[in-house]
Motif scaffolding. Structure first.
Motif, PDB file in Angstrom:
ATOM      1  N   ALA A 142     -35.536 -12.564  24.189  1.00 57.75           N
ATOM      2  CA  ALA A 142     -35.570 -11.659  23.041  1.00 57.75           C
ATOM      3  C   ALA A 142     -37.038 -11.331  22.802  1.00 57.75           C
ATOM      4  O   ALA A 142     -37.848 -12.229  22.552  1.00 57.75           O
ATOM      5  CB  ALA A 142     -34.954 -12.318  21.813  1.00 57.75           C
ATOM      6  N   THR A 167     -38.793  -7.018  18.704  1.00 59.90           N
ATOM      7  CA  THR A 167     -37.761  -6.953  17.676  1.00 59.90           C
ATOM      8  C   THR A 167     -36.364  -7.034  18.287  1.00 59.90           C
ATOM      9  O   THR A 167     -35.375  -6.655  17.651  1.00 59.90           O
ATOM     10  CB  THR A 167     -37.883  -5.658  16.850  1.00 59.90           C
ATOM     11  OG1 THR A 167     -37.839  -4.531  17.734  1.00 59.90           O
ATOM     12  CG2 THR A 167     -39.181  -5.639  16.063  1.00 59.90           C
ATOM     13  N   GLY A 168     -36.256  -7.527  19.492  1.00 62.98           N
ATOM     14  CA  GLY A 168     -34.975  -7.641  20.164  1.00 62.98           C
ATOM     15  C   GLY A 168     -34.140  -8.786  19.616  1.00 62.98           C
ATOM     16  O   GLY A 168     -34.666  -9.790  19.134  1.00 62.98           O
ATOM     17  N   LYS A 169     -32.814  -8.634  19.724  1.00 59.72           N
ATOM     18  CA  LYS A 169     -31.891  -9.634  19.210  1.00 59.72           C
ATOM     19  C   LYS A 169     -30.844  -9.980  20.261  1.00 59.72           C
ATOM     20  O   LYS A 169     -30.286  -9.078  20.906  1.00 59.72           O
ATOM     21  CB  LYS A 169     -31.191  -9.131  17.949  1.00 59.72           C
ATOM     22  CG  LYS A 169     -32.112  -8.816  16.782  1.00 59.72           C
ATOM     23  CD  LYS A 169     -31.334  -8.240  15.611  1.00 59.72           C
ATOM     24  CE  LYS A 169     -32.221  -8.014  14.393  1.00 59.72           C
ATOM     25  NZ  LYS A 169     -33.280  -7.009  14.676  1.00 59.72           N
ATOM     26  N   LEU A 183     -38.066 -16.597  23.138  1.00 64.09           N
ATOM     27  CA  LEU A 183     -38.351 -15.632  22.080  1.00 64.09           C
ATOM     28  C   LEU A 183     -39.822 -15.280  22.184  1.00 64.09           C
ATOM     29  O   LEU A 183     -40.697 -16.145  22.024  1.00 64.09           O
ATOM     30  CB  LEU A 183     -38.043 -16.205  20.700  1.00 64.09           C
ATOM     31  CG  LEU A 183     -36.556 -16.391  20.336  1.00 64.09           C
ATOM     32  CD1 LEU A 183     -36.000 -17.670  20.937  1.00 64.09           C
ATOM     33  CD2 LEU A 183     -36.385 -16.412  18.809  1.00 64.09           C
ATOM     34  N   PRO A 233     -38.392 -11.364  16.953  1.00 60.56           N
ATOM     35  CA  PRO A 233     -37.194 -11.474  17.784  1.00 60.56           C
ATOM     36  C   PRO A 233     -36.214 -12.489  17.188  1.00 60.56           C
ATOM     37  O   PRO A 233     -36.595 -13.358  16.407  1.00 60.56           O
ATOM     38  CB  PRO A 233     -37.748 -11.947  19.129  1.00 60.56           C
ATOM     39  CG  PRO A 233     -39.006 -12.675  18.775  1.00 60.56           C
ATOM     40  CD  PRO A 233     -39.575 -11.943  17.602  1.00 60.56           C
TER      41      PRO A 233
END
Length: 271
Positions: A200, A203-205, A220, A229
């Motif tokens: 992640a 700002t990835g989830k 992360l 993240p």
């Protein structure tokens, strides 16, 4: 409808599949492979059904040039609800992106809006990312038939929804404004020719709502200022052995979490 044994699209060629149209690929494995150095583009049109690629038998799609062209595109015009490029196949048919283990083979790239309803081996790059990220988002759904491969499964400015089991040692990346939602069993290991991992980034989830297993590491990563993240485990995970690295963001558990791997990090938080 167009039915062919194999397709050859040059680096300057674009094949458009309009709404309401179907391109059928026959053949078996590498015997009737398609070479796509150009673009296969799924678009809206005057039809009443979505644009469709139908795989009638085992079929390999690969590329031979090292250009940065993204070869299979579900156009931004398919962004509206229930609009997507549909990829489906006959019973026991499998679509393969890139020859497995062929390190010298340029990687097929897929991006945009798709519903993938066929067994697929992804040794290329599959990215839920729109062509125009300033004005659109994208969605890719993996449904029904099992998927595998050593390639990239990614979401940036879009969502990758996993509603079909996935195995092997692929690379899973939720990048900027991207979400990967896992609703079906995923098994991902360190392996050869590449090592699988989950990341992640910025700002990835990654949201886990089904059983995950394997030796692949989870990371992360910040990759920029104001990074946040998220990896969210919302399902009991009992078969993980990969290490977890927390450099930013949030690692969240809503259910018991069991792993034989290690936790390491220099930032972020665990909740």
């Amino acid at each position: 409808k167009i039915e062919i044994d194999g397709l050859s699209a040059s680096a300057f060629g674009t094949l458009i599949i309009p709404k309401g149209s179907t391109l059928t690929l026959h053949g078996s494995g590498s015997t009737n492979a398609s070479v796509v150095d150009g673009i296969i583009r799924f678009e809206t049109g005057s039809g009443t059904t979505v644009p469709e690629l139908y795989v009638a038998g085992n079929h390999l799609i690969k590329k031979t040039t090292s250009s940065s062209i993204l070869n299979i595109i579900g156009a931004d015009s398919l962004h509206a609800a229930n609009e997507y490029g549909l990829i489906r196949g006959a019973q026991n048919a499998k679509l393969t992106l890139n020859t497995r283990g062929a390190a010298s083979e340029p990687r097929i790239g897929m991006l945009g809006n798709f519903r993938i309803d066929v067994a697929m081996e992804n040794n290329g790059d599959v990215n839920a990312h729109p062509e125009d990220a300033a004005n659109y988002t994208a969605k890719i759904q993996l449904v029904n038939e099992a998927k595998l491969g050593t390639g990239l499964w990614k979401a940036t400015n879009g969502e990758l929804i996993v509603d079909a089991p996935v195995s092997d040692h692929g690379r899973w990346v939720a990048g900027t404004a991207g979400t990967i939602t896992i609703n079906a069993a995923v098994s991902n290991d360190i392996g050869i020719p590449v090592s699988g991992f989950f990341e992640a980034v910025y700002t990835g989830k990654i949201i886990v709502k089904a059983a995950v297993s394997g030796s692949a590491p989870w990371t992360l990563k910040p990759d920029g200022d104001n990074a946040d993240p998220l990896v969210h485990f919302d399902y009991p995970c009992t078969a993980l052995s990969g290490n977890v690295f927390i450099h930013a963001g949030t690692l969240r558990f809503d259910d018991p979490f069991c792993t034989s791997g290690e936790f390491d990090g220099d930032g972020g938080r665990i909740v």
